[in-house]
Design a protein around this motif. Structure first.
Motif, PDB file in Angstrom:
ATOM      1  N   ASN A 172       0.843  -1.192   0.000  1.00  0.00           N
ATOM      2  CA  ASN A 172       0.000   0.000   0.000  1.00  0.00           C
ATOM      3  C   ASN A 172       0.877   1.241   0.000  1.00  0.00           C
ATOM      4  N   LEU A 173       0.402   2.284  -0.650  1.00  0.00           N
ATOM      5  CA  LEU A 173       1.123   3.556  -0.705  1.00  0.00           C
ATOM      6  C   LEU A 173       0.376   4.608   0.110  1.00  0.00           C
ATOM      7  N   VAL A 174       1.121   5.615   0.566  1.00  0.00           N
ATOM      8  CA  VAL A 174       0.541   6.670   1.405  1.00  0.00           C
ATOM      9  C   VAL A 174       0.754   8.023   0.758  1.00  0.00           C
ATOM     10  N   TYR A 175      -0.321   8.803   0.728  1.00  0.00           N
ATOM     11  CA  TYR A 175      -0.264  10.166   0.194  1.00  0.00           C
ATOM     12  C   TYR A 175      -0.744  11.148   1.253  1.00  0.00           C
ATOM     13  N   ASN A 176      -0.059  12.275   1.379  1.00  0.00           N
ATOM     14  CA  ASN A 176      -0.639  13.385   2.139  1.00  0.00           C
ATOM     15  C   ASN A 176      -0.426  14.675   1.347  1.00  0.00           C
ATOM     16  N   PRO A 177      -1.365  15.634   1.495  1.00  0.00           N
ATOM     17  CA  PRO A 177      -1.273  16.850   0.677  1.00  0.00           C
ATOM     18  C   PRO A 177       0.007  17.614   0.975  1.00  0.00           C
ATOM     19  N   TYR A 193      -3.220   7.410  -9.309  1.00  0.00           N
ATOM     20  CA  TYR A 193      -1.917   6.802  -8.993  1.00  0.00           C
ATOM     21  C   TYR A 193      -1.750   5.491  -9.753  1.00  0.00           C
ATOM     22  N   LYS A 194      -2.791   4.665  -9.722  1.00  0.00           N
ATOM     23  CA  LYS A 194      -2.670   3.337 -10.351  1.00  0.00           C
ATOM     24  C   LYS A 194      -2.419   3.477 -11.847  1.00  0.00           C
ATOM     25  N   ARG A 195      -3.178   4.376 -12.470  1.00  0.00           N
ATOM     26  CA  ARG A 195      -3.040   4.549 -13.919  1.00  0.00           C
ATOM     27  C   ARG A 195      -1.645   5.074 -14.257  1.00  0.00           C
ATOM     28  N   ILE A 196      -1.215   6.123 -13.564  1.00  0.00           N
ATOM     29  CA  ILE A 196       0.045   6.778 -13.941  1.00  0.00           C
ATOM     30  C   ILE A 196       1.259   5.904 -13.594  1.00  0.00           C
ATOM     31  N   LEU A 197       1.262   5.307 -12.412  1.00  0.00           N
ATOM     32  CA  LEU A 197       2.416   4.462 -12.040  1.00  0.00           C
ATOM     33  C   LEU A 197       2.512   3.228 -12.928  1.00  0.00           C
ATOM     34  N   SER A 198       1.356   2.693 -13.329  1.00  0.00           N
ATOM     35  CA  SER A 198       1.379   1.513 -14.190  1.00  0.00           C
ATOM     36  C   SER A 198       1.809   1.893 -15.617  1.00  0.00           C
ATOM     37  N   ASP A 199       1.186   2.949 -16.169  1.00  0.00           N
ATOM     38  CA  ASP A 199       1.493   3.333 -17.555  1.00  0.00           C
ATOM     39  C   ASP A 199       2.929   3.822 -17.693  1.00  0.00           C
ATOM     40  N   PHE A 205       0.225  -1.650  -7.269  1.00  0.00           N
ATOM     41  CA  PHE A 205       0.110  -1.689  -5.810  1.00  0.00           C
ATOM     42  C   PHE A 205      -1.341  -1.953  -5.451  1.00  0.00           C
ATOM     43  N   ASN A 206      -1.610  -2.208  -4.176  1.00  0.00           N
ATOM     44  CA  ASN A 206      -2.969  -2.563  -3.770  1.00  0.00           C
ATOM     45  C   ASN A 206      -3.852  -1.345  -3.506  1.00  0.00           C
ATOM     46  N   SER A 207      -3.488  -0.543  -2.504  1.00  0.00           N
ATOM     47  CA  SER A 207      -4.355   0.587  -2.136  1.00  0.00           C
ATOM     48  C   SER A 207      -3.518   1.810  -1.863  1.00  0.00           C
ATOM     49  N   LEU A 208      -4.151   2.973  -2.052  1.00  0.00           N
ATOM     50  CA  LEU A 208      -3.523   4.239  -1.668  1.00  0.00           C
ATOM     51  C   LEU A 208      -4.237   4.751  -0.416  1.00  0.00           C
ATOM     52  N   PHE A 209      -3.455   5.058   0.620  1.00  0.00           N
ATOM     53  CA  PHE A 209      -4.021   5.663   1.833  1.00  0.00           C
ATOM     54  C   PHE A 209      -3.823   7.177   1.738  1.00  0.00           C
ATOM     55  N   THR A 210      -4.887   7.931   1.884  1.00  0.00           N
ATOM     56  CA  THR A 210      -4.732   9.390   1.929  1.00  0.00           C
ATOM     57  C   THR A 210      -4.856   9.854   3.370  1.00  0.00           C
ATOM     58  N   SER A 312      -9.217  10.222   8.753  1.00  0.00           N
ATOM     59  CA  SER A 312      -7.826   9.914   8.452  1.00  0.00           C
ATOM     60  C   SER A 312      -7.259   9.017   9.535  1.00  0.00           C
ATOM     61  N   SER A 313      -6.490   8.026   9.126  1.00  0.00           N
ATOM     62  CA  SER A 313      -5.843   7.145  10.095  1.00  0.00           C
ATOM     63  C   SER A 313      -4.615   6.550   9.434  1.00  0.00           C
ATOM     64  N   CYS A 314      -3.878   5.746  10.182  1.00  0.00           N
ATOM     65  CA  CYS A 314      -2.696   5.095   9.591  1.00  0.00           C
ATOM     66  C   CYS A 314      -3.100   4.152   8.467  1.00  0.00           C
ATOM     67  N   GLY A 315      -4.367   3.780   8.415  1.00  0.00           N
ATOM     68  CA  GLY A 315      -4.849   2.919   7.341  1.00  0.00           C
ATOM     69  C   GLY A 315      -5.635   3.701   6.305  1.00  0.00           C
ATOM     70  N   GLY A 316      -5.367   5.018   6.208  1.00  0.00           N
ATOM     71  CA  GLY A 316      -6.030   5.839   5.203  1.00  0.00           C
ATOM     72  C   GLY A 316      -7.346   6.392   5.707  1.00  0.00           C
ATOM     73  N   SER A 317      -8.268   6.703   4.765  1.00  0.00           N
ATOM     74  CA  SER A 317      -9.517   7.347   5.149  1.00  0.00           C
ATOM     75  C   SER A 317     -10.377   6.362   5.943  1.00  0.00           C
ATOM     76  N   LEU A 318     -11.255   6.928   6.803  1.00  0.00           N
ATOM     77  CA  LEU A 318     -12.096   6.087   7.660  1.00  0.00           C
ATOM     78  C   LEU A 318     -13.384   5.684   6.961  1.00  0.00           C
ATOM     79  N   GLN A 319     -13.727   6.403   5.886  1.00  0.00           N
ATOM     80  CA  GLN A 319     -14.996   6.174   5.232  1.00  0.00           C
ATOM     81  C   GLN A 319     -14.796   5.961   3.742  1.00  0.00           C
TER      82      GLN A 319
END
Ligand code: SF4
Ligand code: SF4
Length: 322
Positions: A172-177, A193-199, A205-210, A312-319
């Motif tokens: 998993n990848l992590v993004y913050n503004p 992220y998935k489109r650009i990193l793959s292309d 990768f599996n998920s992006l945590f914001t 927001s949490s260490c596992g990304g958004s809560l909702q």
């Protein structure tokens, strides 16, 4: 660095009480192969603070005693702690899910040539900071050459199966503004992220945590210096959602510093707000025979960073996005 604490402690926040403890987030020390400008613990190659073997043993004892489900290791670069592999292996032997907050470039450091294979063999979940999919932004924040090294590391992890469906190896990848605004909706940014990193780089990768930026540490000091503290707190408060209070991570997590002292979360660790009892700071050894369910969490204004918008949490958004 507690520049914003005098302001934050005056801001009321709804009471939060702990539930069942299921996650230990353990800081193994401040040594790191990088020295990023925004690093919240000022980690770097010259830092010597590291969790010792006796404290590692206490972590393992608490895992067993409390039947902890998840061990989340962080630093610095946690992999540079000499006890890292022993801790990970012992936790995995006990059936615990292990998450490694990995800076990716550590995979290319001398002496860590077999780290990727070790993590894969132990089925460790990798959580890696990737603040942007653009080289210039990453290198400005994390150092020259970090983007290229990170991409090489991601490709290597992909070759081992990380980030690929059905492999059981989670990446998993992590993004913050970059600035004082809420992150965009997690699902939308993840798709970009998935489109650009793959292309562009052939990386999956599996998920992006914001994560929202907390108004503490260096980011908080910059807010004050630029006269933006009140405005950013206003942004967080006006986006607060009461339903996020049910899932904030401090309900089920304890954060442990390299000396073994415990905090309601990593942010409280950065603000030097340890859990306390009878006037003393609690140590991990005190938790072995204690039941902390129902205890009041040390909340203040920074907690709006956890409950604003999608949360927001260490596992990304809560909702999930609406
Ligand atoms: S990689 Fe992480 S721990 Fe290391 S200096 Fe950068 S932000 Fe700090
Ligand atoms: S900042 Fe820490 S204590 Fe405050 S709500 Fe978030 S997880 Fe809980």
């Amino acid at each position: 660095m507690r520049d914003t604490w005098p302001l934050l402690e005056k801001i009321p926040f709804p009471a939060v009480r702990r539930g069942r403890l299921d996650t230990l987030q353990v800081n193994l020390g401040y040594r790191c192969n990088q020295s990023c400008v925004h690093c919240h613990v000022n980690a770097g190659p010259g830092r010597t603070e590291a969790m010792d073997g006796d404290t590692i043993d206490l972590v393992l004892a608490l895992i067993e005693r409390k039947r902890i489900a998840t061990l989340d290791v962080t630093g610095g670069a946690p992999e540079l702690n000499p006890h890292f592999r022993r801790l990970v292996h012992a936790a995995r032997e006990r059936g615990v899910k292990v998450m490694d907050r990995c800076n990716l470039t550590i995979l290319e450091v001398d002496g860590q040539e077999d780290l990727a294979e070790f993590l894969a063999a132990e089925q460790v979940e990798i959580v890696a900071s990737m603040p942007c999919y653009l080289e210039s932004n990453v290198d400005r924040q994390r150092g020259q050459g970090v983007f290229d090294s990170s991409i090489r590391a991601l490709r290597r992890l992909n070759r081992l199966g990380y980030g690929r469906e059905g492999s059981g190896l989670v990446l998993n990848l992590v993004y913050n503004p970059q600035g004082p605004s809420l992150p965009p909706p997690q699902q939308v940014l993840e798709a970009d992220y998935k489109r650009i990193l793959s292309d562009t780089h052939g990386v999956v990768f599996n998920s992006l945590f914001t994560l929202a930026n907390m108004p503490i540490q260096r980011f908080g000091a910059v807010l004050i210096a630029k006269g933006e503290f009140d405005r950013y707190l206003g942004v967080l408060k006006s986006a607060h959602r009461d339903d996020n209070l049910d899932t904030v991570m401090c309900r089920n997590l304890v954060s442990v510093d390299w000396r073994g002292f415990v905090y309601d979360c990593d942010f409280n660790q950065m603000l030097d707000l340890p859990m306390r009892q009878a006037g003393a700071n609690l140590h991990i050894r005190d938790l072995l025979d204690a039941d902390i369910a129902g205890r009041a969490v040390r909340v203040a204004g920074h907690c709006f960073g956890c409950t604003a918008g999608q949360g927001s949490s260490c596992g990304g958004s809560l909702q999930a996005a609406e």
